[in-house]
Design a protein around this motif. Structure first.
Motif, PDB file in Angstrom:
ATOM      1  N   GLN A  34       0.837  -1.190   0.000  1.00  0.00           N
ATOM      2  CA  GLN A  34       0.000   0.000   0.000  1.00  0.00           C
ATOM      3  C   GLN A  34       0.878   1.248   0.000  1.00  0.00           C
ATOM      4  N   PRO A  35       0.564   2.245  -0.816  1.00  0.00           N
ATOM      5  CA  PRO A  35       1.433   3.443  -0.889  1.00  0.00           C
ATOM      6  C   PRO A  35       1.262   4.322   0.344  1.00  0.00           C
ATOM      7  N   TYR A  36       2.371   4.913   0.782  1.00  0.00           N
ATOM      8  CA  TYR A  36       2.375   5.858   1.896  1.00  0.00           C
ATOM      9  C   TYR A  36       3.083   7.153   1.523  1.00  0.00           C
ATOM     10  N   ASN A  37       3.372   7.315   0.224  1.00  0.00           N
ATOM     11  CA  ASN A  37       3.999   8.530  -0.280  1.00  0.00           C
ATOM     12  C   ASN A  37       3.315   8.899  -1.589  1.00  0.00           C
ATOM     13  N   TRP A  38       3.035  10.180  -1.749  1.00  0.00           N
ATOM     14  CA  TRP A  38       2.366  10.668  -2.952  1.00  0.00           C
ATOM     15  C   TRP A  38       3.099  11.929  -3.442  1.00  0.00           C
ATOM     16  N   ILE A  39       3.151  12.092  -4.737  1.00  0.00           N
ATOM     17  CA  ILE A  39       3.858  13.208  -5.336  1.00  0.00           C
ATOM     18  C   ILE A  39       2.938  13.915  -6.325  1.00  0.00           C
ATOM     19  N   SER A  40       3.164  15.203  -6.482  1.00  0.00           N
ATOM     20  CA  SER A  40       2.400  16.005  -7.421  1.00  0.00           C
ATOM     21  C   SER A  40       3.288  16.351  -8.613  1.00  0.00           C
ATOM     22  N   ALA A  41       2.767  16.070  -9.792  1.00  0.00           N
ATOM     23  CA  ALA A  41       3.538  16.375 -10.995  1.00  0.00           C
ATOM     24  C   ALA A  41       3.563  17.859 -11.305  1.00  0.00           C
ATOM     25  N   THR A  42       2.574  18.600 -10.830  1.00  0.00           N
ATOM     26  CA  THR A  42       2.500  20.040 -11.126  1.00  0.00           C
ATOM     27  C   THR A  42       3.234  20.886 -10.100  1.00  0.00           C
ATOM     28  N   THR A  43       3.028  20.620  -8.835  1.00  0.00           N
ATOM     29  CA  THR A  43       3.646  21.429  -7.778  1.00  0.00           C
ATOM     30  C   THR A  43       4.962  20.848  -7.272  1.00  0.00           C
ATOM     31  N   GLY A  44       5.203  19.564  -7.488  1.00  0.00           N
ATOM     32  CA  GLY A  44       6.420  18.941  -6.993  1.00  0.00           C
ATOM     33  C   GLY A  44       6.408  18.624  -5.508  1.00  0.00           C
ATOM     34  N   ILE A  45       5.267  18.739  -4.846  1.00  0.00           N
ATOM     35  CA  ILE A  45       5.167  18.472  -3.407  1.00  0.00           C
ATOM     36  C   ILE A  45       5.052  16.972  -3.184  1.00  0.00           C
ATOM     37  N   ILE A  46       5.746  16.471  -2.184  1.00  0.00           N
ATOM     38  CA  ILE A  46       5.677  15.059  -1.799  1.00  0.00           C
ATOM     39  C   ILE A  46       5.020  14.981  -0.424  1.00  0.00           C
ATOM     40  N   VAL A  47       3.945  14.228  -0.345  1.00  0.00           N
ATOM     41  CA  VAL A  47       3.228  14.016   0.914  1.00  0.00           C
ATOM     42  C   VAL A  47       3.531  12.598   1.391  1.00  0.00           C
ATOM     43  N   SER A  48       3.995  12.464   2.635  1.00  0.00           N
ATOM     44  CA  SER A  48       4.370  11.166   3.201  1.00  0.00           C
ATOM     45  C   SER A  48       3.648  10.962   4.516  1.00  0.00           C
ATOM     46  N   ASP A  49       3.283   9.719   4.769  1.00  0.00           N
ATOM     47  CA  ASP A  49       2.652   9.333   6.030  1.00  0.00           C
ATOM     48  C   ASP A  49       3.721   8.719   6.922  1.00  0.00           C
ATOM     49  N   LEU A  50       4.113   9.440   7.964  1.00  0.00           N
ATOM     50  CA  LEU A  50       5.173   8.983   8.877  1.00  0.00           C
ATOM     51  C   LEU A  50       4.609   8.483  10.195  1.00  0.00           C
ATOM     52  N   THR A  51       3.398   7.938  10.173  1.00  0.00           N
ATOM     53  CA  THR A  51       2.788   7.434  11.404  1.00  0.00           C
ATOM     54  C   THR A  51       3.620   6.288  11.969  1.00  0.00           C
ATOM     55  N   MET A  52       3.904   6.330  13.255  1.00  0.00           N
ATOM     56  CA  MET A  52       4.677   5.339  13.999  1.00  0.00           C
ATOM     57  C   MET A  52       6.125   5.232  13.520  1.00  0.00           C
ATOM     58  N   GLU A  53       6.598   6.216  12.781  1.00  0.00           N
ATOM     59  CA  GLU A  53       8.004   6.238  12.399  1.00  0.00           C
ATOM     60  C   GLU A  53       8.858   6.936  13.447  1.00  0.00           C
ATOM     61  N   MET A  54       8.219   7.577  14.417  1.00  0.00           N
ATOM     62  CA  MET A  54       8.928   8.252  15.503  1.00  0.00           C
ATOM     63  C   MET A  54       8.176   8.019  16.804  1.00  0.00           C
ATOM     64  N   ASN A  55       8.894   8.106  17.883  1.00  0.00           N
ATOM     65  CA  ASN A  55       8.294   8.080  19.214  1.00  0.00           C
ATOM     66  C   ASN A  55       8.154   9.511  19.721  1.00  0.00           C
ATOM     67  N   ARG A  56       7.071   9.753  20.450  1.00  0.00           N
ATOM     68  CA  ARG A  56       6.834  11.086  21.004  1.00  0.00           C
ATOM     69  C   ARG A  56       6.430  10.927  22.466  1.00  0.00           C
ATOM     70  N   PHE A  57       7.289  11.374  23.360  1.00  0.00           N
ATOM     71  CA  PHE A  57       7.030  11.343  24.798  1.00  0.00           C
ATOM     72  C   PHE A  57       6.790  12.769  25.286  1.00  0.00           C
ATOM     73  N   ARG A  58       5.850  12.894  26.222  1.00  0.00           N
ATOM     74  CA  ARG A  58       5.520  14.211  26.775  1.00  0.00           C
ATOM     75  C   ARG A  58       5.797  14.215  28.271  1.00  0.00           C
ATOM     76  N   LEU A  59       6.595  15.182  28.705  1.00  0.00           N
ATOM     77  CA  LEU A  59       6.884  15.392  30.120  1.00  0.00           C
ATOM     78  C   LEU A  59       6.205  16.680  30.560  1.00  0.00           C
ATOM     79  N   ILE A  60       5.345  16.594  31.572  1.00  0.00           N
ATOM     80  CA  ILE A  60       4.551  17.722  32.055  1.00  0.00           C
ATOM     81  C   ILE A  60       4.942  17.996  33.501  1.00  0.00           C
ATOM     82  N   GLY A  61       5.233  19.243  33.804  1.00  0.00           N
ATOM     83  CA  GLY A  61       5.531  19.620  35.177  1.00  0.00           C
ATOM     84  C   GLY A  61       6.814  20.404  35.295  1.00  0.00           C
TER      85      GLY A  61
END
Length: 1017
Positions: free
Chosen positions: A409-436
């Motif tokens: 299944q594709p997770y990257n898309w490109i535009s032939a006119t604008t040259g923009i590349i859209v990528s889905d980076l879900t779960m490719e990084m960890n994100r921890f939040r420290l509060i206080g």
């Protein structure tokens, strides 16, 4: 023949067929003569008494005997015996007919039928027991259950059939059933990989599963709340210490391309009226994180997609000369697909491209798992040994990231006119939040900047080539030292709220597992790091410089290398055990892992005048695969872990909307409300009627959901009705009609007048019909307005215009007489509460909701779905006479559905009796009646809701979405939405000294309580 012999003979012959002759010389006639002692025969004597019995016995025999033979053969005599109490036939009191002659064919047919019936009864098993279980206990053997030859030969064939049948029905169980085999590393990894195919696991899932109540939400397995009582402890951690949360389930979308093209494509999805956009100066340089609300292209203020946060990669980075920019958009998983599709549409990125970076580590297919877990039959029961054949053995990889992803299944898309590349980076990084406030101390103690490699060190065998190349560049080394110096300054700052909101700091750190302490302890701020006060003052005022926000985490190739070359915990512990001095510092030198991270400051509470900066902290972004390596060091420094419940508590005390429950104009918020209402309804129905509240009698129409659309629609109808009544009562009705139509078209001073602040005139005096308001205020949406209720969902919106919210915030406070007005003095520069000002807001935002916070004046603890109502004049009079007056009481309502439900129950019972034994087609009608009965639930309103605003004695203004006793303020606080039309109508009609007071009533209570409403910006 004596009586004893007769009884013995009768006992022997009682179960024999009637056409069997006696083997002895016993003759019926002689027996009759002997017993009757010369009297008349017994058969003639007892014919009348026993005729019925004989006929019954004959009728029974006709069912099991062949066609009757010759009449002469059937003639027989009855054998009668004398017992106590009189003469009886046979041992059981029945007559036995004994034929004089037998026909061999007839007799054989009768016996064949009996034998076949007997064999059928023997071979047909009437119970669920196995063959060996039918044997007597003294013949049973334990080996019979698996060895058929242990059974008698006559039962072996039947037992063999049962065994073959059981093999086909038996489920395939795991070959490794013992505890030791299940704890094997390979088997555990295979099992964990299999369980992640349906719901995504975070890298901290195993840690959470042992200590938290887990729930399956949004396609993830997440920790909801700790198993220990920690509600107050988590609040204390957020206020005085540090609370740690795993936000890795948040989704990340990456846009890569030219800056002008990205901004041009995303500009229709946001509005400057709601705040900053993607083009904000501080955000565009990469120094700050921005937040905004996305809408469908050119659909503001309706069709909202959801709130997001975004980060731009720094413009000037070492060694980067390209003009391409990177943008990360972080969003909640419930909003991902709608926003992703809209971004692909506006960027014209519809062509998928293949990428080897974003696709996670592949899972083993079921056939591979089966081949690795199954063993040959000849090896079953034997000890397995490791085969050192490199060609046949394939290493089993642990799932890192999204285990549900399809590699095709594709997770990257490109535009032939604008040259923009859209990528889905879900779960490719960890994100921890420290509060206080202790977030700084924990970060600086747990993380240490990576060491710079010199030329003299042996760096040939190290796998971290990217860091070696970085150390060869003097500019990169200088930037790394600057980042390290700024990071060390954080340890002396008492609270993250002192740093500018959204500050970003890039850094490369060493392996945090090396500095892990022996015991868990709590770290405190270090005042010695405040020595350089000039640098600290510059950091607090200006934030982090733009060049110091650079991080190698933006490079996906480097992140992949860091993930693959991570030293395992086993190897690290083995090296630690080889130390000469146990417990000393482990030094790996160039072989130590280097991890690029990104630190993002979270501002905490930014609205209102009280507790500014509460709940601030830091977010830590790090590559996947390193979650637990950072998680455990944070906990060992004193961080307390929270789940989803603590996240709701955090947003409630910040007085900010929680995603997705507090976004009723969003599709994800609508789905969330439907699921919540369904769960609450099921929970309500599980309780008996006597043990649950009758919401109909409490006057609560919707106890489990909030009918926002009907609320806004009813307020418009209410205002319109009041306006028509006022116009009809006025002496110049024609002028009133003309004024009513023309005022919204041109809001000029000639056709408006000021409202009195002391007495106040109701807003209904100046409201417009729906069509006129839309034609003047929002012409682009006039067609939607005219279509009526079918498009009510699209007309509903939430007021997010900062200018309008500031205006409402100034109007909600009292004008004079208490300290509240003194604190709100700067806000009084806003426009006065006039009809012109209200119409200008209503014309642009019809059928809108306003996010408000409420604080109770006296006791009381609000809960979700609590009703926000408008006080009456007598309530203010009572409150002015008695300042301890808590509020009015609602009269108990009648339940019009109770009698209907009773009739339905009685009708169902009658139908159930009548339907017994009827055909299946008639049973369908009974199912329809049962469905009608299920539609009526005792205690809930059935059918379409009436007018919600005037159903009770106090007009309904809105509903509470979050509410509880606040440990920060010491009283009940709530958050919710109110109708904009109703709010303006209420403020215009209230006295100036009591403006902003409302009534709160829980769904299962008749008591109203006073609260103060606030619109915080």
């Amino acid at each position: 023949m004596s009586n004893a012999k007769e009884r013995k003979h009768a006992k022997k012959m009682r179960n024999q067929p009637t056409n069997v002759t006696l083997s002895s010389g016993f003759v019926a006639d002689r027996g009759i003569k002997h017993h009757n002692e010369g009297r008349k025969p017994f058969q003639a004597q007892k014919q009348e008494r026993l005729s019925g019995t004989s006929r019954q016995w004959q009728s029974k025999l006709t069912h099991h005997s062949p066609p009757e033979p010759n009449v002469n053969e059937q003639s027989s005599s009855k054998v009668m015996f004398k017992k106590r109490g009189g003469w009886k036939a046979g041992a059981e009191g029945t007559s036995q007919e004994i034929p004089k002659y037998l026909t061999a064919s007839t007799f054989a047919q009768a016996r064949a039928a009996e034998i076949s019936a007997m064999l059928k009864a023997v071979t047909q098993k009437s119970s669920n027991s196995l063959v060996f279980q039918t044997l007597p206990r003294h013949m049973r053997r334990r080996a019979m259950s698996h060895n058929v030859k242990r059974l008698p030969r006559r039962l072996q064939e039947m037992a063999q059939k049962e065994a073959e049948k059981a093999v086909h029905q038996k489920k395939e169980h795991s070959k490794n059933k013992c505890h030791k085999a299940r704890r094997c590393h390979i088997n555990r990894m295979l099992e964990f990989n299999r369980r992640q195919k349906k719901n995504i696991w975070l890298e901290t899932h195993i840690w959470h599963a042992k200590r938290f109540h887990m729930v399956k939400k949004w396609g993830y397995c997440l920790g909801e709340r700790p198993t220990v009582k920690s509600h107050r402890a988590c609040y204390r951690a957020m206020t005085n210490h540090c609370l740690l949360q795993d936000f890795s389930y948040y989704c990340c979308l990456e846009l890569k391309g030219k800056e002008e093209e990205i901004l041009k494509a995303l500009s229709p999805m946001c509005s400057i009226d709601t705040g900053l956009t993607f083009a904000a100066v501080h955000c565009l340089s990469g120094k700050r994180q921005g937040s905004l609300v996305l809408y469908r292209a050119n659909k503001y203020p309706r069709e909202m997609l959801g709130p997001v946060t975004f980060i731009w990669k720094a413009e000037r980075t070492p060694g980067n000369t390209s003009k391409s920019r990177q943008l990360w958009i972080w969003l909640h998983p419930t909003l991902k697909w709608d926003i992703l599709e809209e971004i692909k549409t506006v960027c014209q990125c519809m062509e998928p491209i293949k990428s080897t970076v974003c696709i996670p580590d592949p899972l083993l297919i079921p056939s591979q798992e089966k081949s690795q877990t199954e063993l040959p039959d000849e090896k079953m029961g034997k000890k397995r040994k490791w085969e050192a054949d490199g060609e046949n053995t394939k290493p089993i990889k642990k799932v890192i990231g999204d285990g549900t992803r399809d590699s095709h299944q594709p997770y990257n898309w490109i535009s032939a006119t604008t040259g923009i590349i859209v990528s889905d980076l879900t779960m490719e990084m960890n994100r921890f939040r420290l509060i206080g406030p202790l977030s700084h101390s924990i970060l600086t103690e747990a993380l240490k900047a990576a060491c710079v490699h010199t030329e003299g060190e042996d760096t040939d065998k190290t796998p971290h080539h990217w860091w070696i190349e970085t150390c060869k560049n003097p500019g990169s080394v200088s930037l790394h030292h600057r980042q390290e110096a700024i990071f060390e300054l954080l340890g002396g700052i008492t609270s993250p709220a002192e740093i500018p909101a959204g500050t970003i700091l890039g850094l490369t750190v060493g392996d945090p597992r090396i500095n892990l302490p022996q015991k868990r302890s709590r770290v405190l701020p270090n005042p010695e790091k405040w020595q350089d006060t000039e640098k600290v003052r510059q950091l607090l005022l200006e934030g982090v410089p733009a060049e110091c926000t650079h991080s190698f985490i933006w490079n996906r190739a480097i992140c992949k290398s860091v993930t693959e070359n991570k030293i395992s915990d086993q190897d690290l512990n083995w090296k630690r055990s080889e130390l000469l001095v146990p417990g000393s510092q482990l030094v790996l030198g160039p072989h130590e892992s280097k991890i690029p991270i990104l630190l993002i400051q979270q501002p905490g509470k930014v609205t209102g005048d009280d507790r500014q900066g509460w709940g601030s902290g830091w977010d830590v972004l790090l590559p996947k695969g390193w979650g637990m390596a950072f998680w455990i060091p944070f906990i060992y420094r004193g961080a307390r872990v929270g789940g989803l419940k603590e996240a709701i508590l955090h947003s409630q005390y910040k007085r900010s909307p929680y995603i997705p429950g507090d976004f009723p104009d969003c599709q994800a918020g609508i789905l969330f409300a439907e699921e919540q209402a369904k769960d609450l309804l099921e929970k309500y129905k599980r309780r008996p009627p006597a043990k649950r509240p009758n919401y109909v009698k409490f006057g609560t129409l919707a106890p489990f959901c909030s009918p926002w659309e009907q609320l806004t629609r009813d307020w418009e109808s209410r205002v319109r009705a009041q306006e028509e009544s006022s116009v009809a009562s006025s002496p110049s009705g024609e002028e009133g009609d003309l004024k009513r139509v023309e005022v919204p078209c041109a809001s000029t001073p000639e056709n408006t007048h000021r409202w009195s602040d002391e007495v106040g005139t109701s807003l209904s005096d100046s409201s417009e019909p729906e069509g006129v308001m839309m034609d003047t205020g929002c012409p682009a949406q006039a067609a939607e307005w005219i279509t009526g209720q079918d498009t009510a969902g699209r007309l509903l919106c939430v007021l997010r215009s900062r200018k309008s919210l500031k205006q409402l915030s100034a109007w909600c406070g009292p004008s004079a007489g208490d300290s509240w007005a003194a604190r709100r003095a700067p806000a009084r520069r806003q426009q006065e509460l006039t009809r012109e000002a209200c119409l200008s807001i209503l014309n642009c935002f019809p059928r809108a909701l306003v996010w408000v916070s409420l604080s109770l004046l006296r006791k009381g603890s609000p809960e979700p779905h609590t009703m926000i109502c408008v006080p009456a004049k007598e309530d203010f009079l009572q409150l002015s006479q008695d300042r301890l007056y808590c509020g009015p009481k609602e009269a108990k309502h009648s339940d019009p559905f109770r009698s209907k439900i009773q009739k339905e129950k009685e009708k169902k019972k009658i139908e159930k009796r009548q339907m017994r034994g009827h055909a299946a087609s008639e049973g369908l009608a009974r199912g329809d009646s049962a469905a009608r009965h299920c539609a009526l639930t005792l205690g809930l309103w059935a059918g379409p809701l009436p007018v919600v605003t005037s159903h009770c004695s106090r007009a309904l203004l809105g509903f509470v979405t979050q509410g509880d006793f606040s440990m920060a303020v010491g009283c009940g606080e709530a958050l919710g939405f109110v109708s904009l039309t109703g709010l303006l109508d209420m403020l215009s009609s209230q006295p100036a000294t009591e403006r902003g007071l409302v009534l709160l009533r829980p769904p299962a209570s008749l008591q109203y309580r006073f609260a103060r409403i606030t619109v915080e910006v």
